[in-house]
Every structure is written in structure tokens, then in C-alpha cells.
Motif scaffolding. Structure first.
Motif: not given
Length: 172
Positions: A79-91
């Protein structure tokens, strides 16, 4: 990994929508909320959450727990490698990654994941609590309380934070 109706009830509603490919109106709603590029990969987040539940359910069986913990780590890294850097679910993915590392018995990597989540979202209560719990479980009670006091500065007197403080102070 098979998913039952009971599984879907335990996880975010986008998991059912993504994993069952429908209904189309719900797919469109989640794409609008997450972004097409992020929604395309979100099933890995769902797989990671289920693996975490299975790891906790198998906690006393180190081999099984490690198997599922590895799945948590793999899926959250995806998920961290394949989603946009500003994706709200990264945290949230970072917090789950940290918990996966703890289940895999790697507290140093867990700490790094929790701290990275807090850099992205300083008021992430679950990251503060998980970091504090990690220190507490390793016998570092003073550091655990310090983390919770820092959490109050960034996230306020949230119920989870205050409850942990009370629990730790009661065990002194």
C-alpha cells in the motif's frame, strides 16, 4: 484468504466493495473518495487487516503468528509503495505496518513505522497509543508514559490516551 459476511462486517466497508467488485455505484463512491489510483490497490490494505486479526488470534503459536505478521507487513508495504504520497490512509497503513512488525517481533521497525505515521499525522491517536504500548510491553514504563504525555500535546485528552495513562499509573 476466503472472506465471509462476518469478515466483511469486521473491516471497512470499502473492503467488501473492492473484493466483490460492486455494486458499481459504491465503487464509484470509493473511487471518488480515495482516487482511482489508490482504490485500485486498496484490497492489499484489506488483506493486511485480516492477516493482522489472524495473527492476533494465533498469538500463542509463534509460527502461525509470524506467517500472518509477514502478510501484514507485505500488504501494508505494498500500500505504501503503490498509493499516492498524499493518500489520506497512509498513516493508518503505517500504524498497521508497525503492528505487523511487533507481531513479527521487530520493535525497531515497528517504532520507525509508528514515528513515520506521526510525522504524517501528529494527532494520530492510534499511533501514539501503539508506540506507548510497545515501550510499556518492553518494560520501558517511563518512556511509555512520556509518549502518552507527548500524545496529549498533539492529540489532546483523547479517551484512549487518558485511559492508557490511568492504566499505567495504576500499575506503578
Amino acid at each position: 484468504m476466503e472472506w465471509s459476511d462476518q469478515d466483511y462486517a469486521l473491516y471497512p466497508p470499502f473492503c467488501r466493495v473492492k473484493l466483490t467488485n460492486g455494486p458499481p455505484a459504491e465503487i464509484d463512491r470509493w473511487i471518488k473518495q480515495m482516487g482511482r489510483d489508490n482504490f485500485m490497490h486498496i484490497h492489499h490494505y484489506c488483506f493486511g487487516l485480516k492477516a493482522m486479526s489472524l495473527a492476533y488470534a494465533s498469538y500463542s503459536d509463534k509460527k502461525v503468528r509470524s506467517y500472518y505478521a509477514r502478510s501484514v507487513v507485505t500488504n501494508m508495504k505494498y500500500i505504501l509503495q503503490n498509493t499516492k504520497p498524499d493518500f489520506y490512509m497512509r498513516p493508518d497503513a503505517l500504524i498497521s505496518l508497525g503492528r505487523g512488525y511487533l507481531l513479527w517481533n521487530d520493535p525497531n521497525k515497528a517504532r520507525g513505522a509508528f514515528e513515520q505515521a506521526l510525522k504524517m499525522k501528529p494527532d494520530a491517536v492510534d499511533a501514539w497509543v501503539a508506540l506507548s504500548d510497545m515501550f510499556y510491553d518492553n518494560g520501558q514504563r517511563g518512556e511509555a508514559l512520556k509518549v502518552l504525555e507527548d500524545a496529549r500535546t498533539h492529540a489532546g485528552d483523547h479517551r484512549k490516551i487518558m485511559l492508557r495513562i490511568e492504566q499505567m499509573q495504576a500499575k506503578k
